[in-house]
Design an enzyme around this catalytic site. Structure first.
Site, mmCIF file in Angstrom:
data_model
loop_
_atom_site.group_PDB
_atom_site.id
_atom_site.type_symbol
_atom_site.label_atom_id
_atom_site.label_comp_id
_atom_site.label_asym_id
_atom_site.label_seq_id
_atom_site.Cartn_x
_atom_site.Cartn_y
_atom_site.Cartn_z
ATOM 1 N N ARG A 78 8.326 4.159 -4.430
ATOM 2 C CA ARG A 78 8.382 3.205 -3.305
ATOM 3 C C ARG A 78 7.425 2.040 -3.544
ATOM 4 N NH1 ARG A 78 7.405 5.493 2.565
ATOM 5 N NH2 ARG A 78 5.297 5.636 1.755
ATOM 6 N N GLU B 70 11.738 3.333 14.783
ATOM 7 C CA GLU B 70 10.798 4.310 14.219
ATOM 8 C C GLU B 70 9.487 4.247 14.984
ATOM 9 O OE1 GLU B 70 9.678 3.264 10.154
ATOM 10 O OE2 GLU B 70 9.745 1.139 10.639
ATOM 11 N N TYR C 7 0.824 -1.206 0.000
ATOM 12 C CA TYR C 7 0.000 0.000 0.000
ATOM 13 C C TYR C 7 0.856 1.253 0.000
ATOM 14 C CZ TYR C 7 0.766 1.080 4.991
ATOM 15 O OH TYR C 7 1.327 1.427 6.190
ATOM 16 N N ARG D 218 -7.572 -20.297 -1.811
ATOM 17 C CA ARG D 218 -6.546 -20.128 -0.779
ATOM 18 C C ARG D 218 -5.453 -21.189 -0.879
ATOM 19 N NH1 ARG D 218 -4.852 -21.397 4.258
ATOM 20 N NH2 ARG D 218 -4.035 -19.642 5.474
ATOM 21 N N LYS E 254 6.383 -1.868 2.001
ATOM 22 C CA LYS E 254 5.193 -1.301 2.645
ATOM 23 C C LYS E 254 4.022 -2.265 2.460
ATOM 24 C CE LYS E 254 3.083 3.310 3.191
ATOM 25 N NZ LYS E 254 3.090 3.390 4.643
ATOM 26 N N LEU F 105 10.779 1.518 7.513
ATOM 27 C CA LEU F 105 10.235 1.985 6.243
ATOM 28 C C LEU F 105 10.896 3.331 5.940
ATOM 29 C CD1 LEU F 105 8.022 1.427 4.044
ATOM 30 C CD2 LEU F 105 6.770 3.259 5.175
ATOM 31 N N HIS G 296 -0.922 -21.110 -0.111
ATOM 32 C CA HIS G 296 0.206 -20.215 0.178
ATOM 33 C C HIS G 296 0.985 -19.848 -1.081
ATOM 34 C CE1 HIS G 296 -0.810 -21.333 4.211
ATOM 35 N NE2 HIS G 296 0.162 -20.607 4.730
#
Ligand SMILES: Cc1ncc(COP(=O)(O)O)c(C=O)c1O
Length: 283
Positions: free
Chosen positions: A52, A179, A33, A99, A146, A203, A101
């Site tokens: 990014r 952070e 995101y 579903r 992210k 990040l 993995h």
């Protein structure tokens, strides 16, 4: 002004947007995101956010996602909303598949954008600064990507609120200050600033890099180096930076005052400089 969502090509009121239950973002946190701020009807540092995003997509071996398509989706949804001071959230999942993995052989990344009124920082937090607690960093080793896997950040933030303070700062098992839960951290020691280097353990914030640029122009030295809790507690100033945080003074950590317990001059100056930039930008 309507709060809108973009979902795979269509723009709609945010409460009408639905994603399938087998979206991999929902089942595995297999999604990345970005969060971009709109000021006065313009998006701040959009290209840096798209850079990014590309880093995150590449790091997770996502199928190719067109940067132009994502840029158009973000800009179009933002413009249609008419919200001038907006928080624009962009999420791309690996797609929808039964579903399993393993990566699906054929899946189409799902692109979602939402545009809402920005959460403004409460004025008293800006004027008086915020208090934080430190927490052990239990996150994975790729915080430079992210992803939507934010449970450690969620728990840290909740612990802060339940302790009666505003936020938390991650410190590694070895004692390195990392952070905030949704922000980077800077400290001032005499005439220079320290911040964690851009390693996989944090990040690398867009605001962090804009701030480093501003400091360069203002002749303020920034050292990107590791430091510990003692250095943090004995700093002359401490502040957080982020797209929604902007520049936020921290005046107490784990119940101990930082310097005289007031927001410092460098913090306030950098906050004003960032505000100027945010209000005179591009898209
Ligand atoms: C863990 C973490 N660090 C730093 C930041 C600040 O990044 P940016 O300045 O790009 O918003 C964020 C923002 O969401 C974050 O979640």
């Amino acid at each position: 002004m309507p709060e809108l969502a973009f979902l795979n090509g269509n723009i709609m009121p945010i409460e009408e947007a639905r994603v399938p239950v087998e979206d991999r973002g929902y089942q595995f946190g297999d999604a990345v995101y970005e969060y971009v701020a709109g000021y006065k009807g313009r998006l701040f540092a959009l290209e840096q956010h798209l850079d990014r995003l590309e880093h995150s997509l590449r790091a997770l071996d996502f199928p190719i996602v067109s940067r132009d398509q994502v840029r158009r989706a973000v800009i179009e949804t933002f413009k249609q909303s008419g919200i001038e001071r907006a928080g624009v959230y962009l999420q791309i999942s690996r797609g929808v598949a039964p579903r399993n993995h393993a990566f699906p052989a054929h899946s189409q990344p799902q692109i979602v954008v939402t545009v809402r009124h920005a959460h403004e920082t409460p004025p008293e937090h800006l004027q008086k600064g915020i208090r934080v607690v430190t927490v052990t960093d239990i996150r994975w080793g790729r915080c430079d990507i992210k992803t939507v896997q934010l449970l450690a950040n969620v728990l840290a933030k909740q612990k802060a609120l339940e302790s009666g303070v505003e936020d938390a700062i991650f410190i590694s098992n070895e004692g390195v200050v990392r952070e905030g839960t949704a922000s980077n951290l800077f400290i001032r020691c005499a005439d220079h600033l320290l911040t964690h280097p851009a390693t996989p353990q944090i990040l690398a914030g867009i605001t962090r890099s804009v701030l480093i640029e501003i400091c360069g122009e203002q002749g303020i030295q920034v050292h990107q180096q590791f430091f510990d809790r003692n250095t943090l507690l004995s700093a002359d100033e401490v502040f957080l930076t982020g797209t929604s945080t902007e520049v936020l003074p921290v005046i107490a950590i784990d119940g101990r005052k930082i310097a005289d317990g007031q927001p410092g001059p460098t913090t306030l100056n950098l906050r004003r400089e960032l505000e100027k930039r945010a209000n005179q930008n591009d898209v």
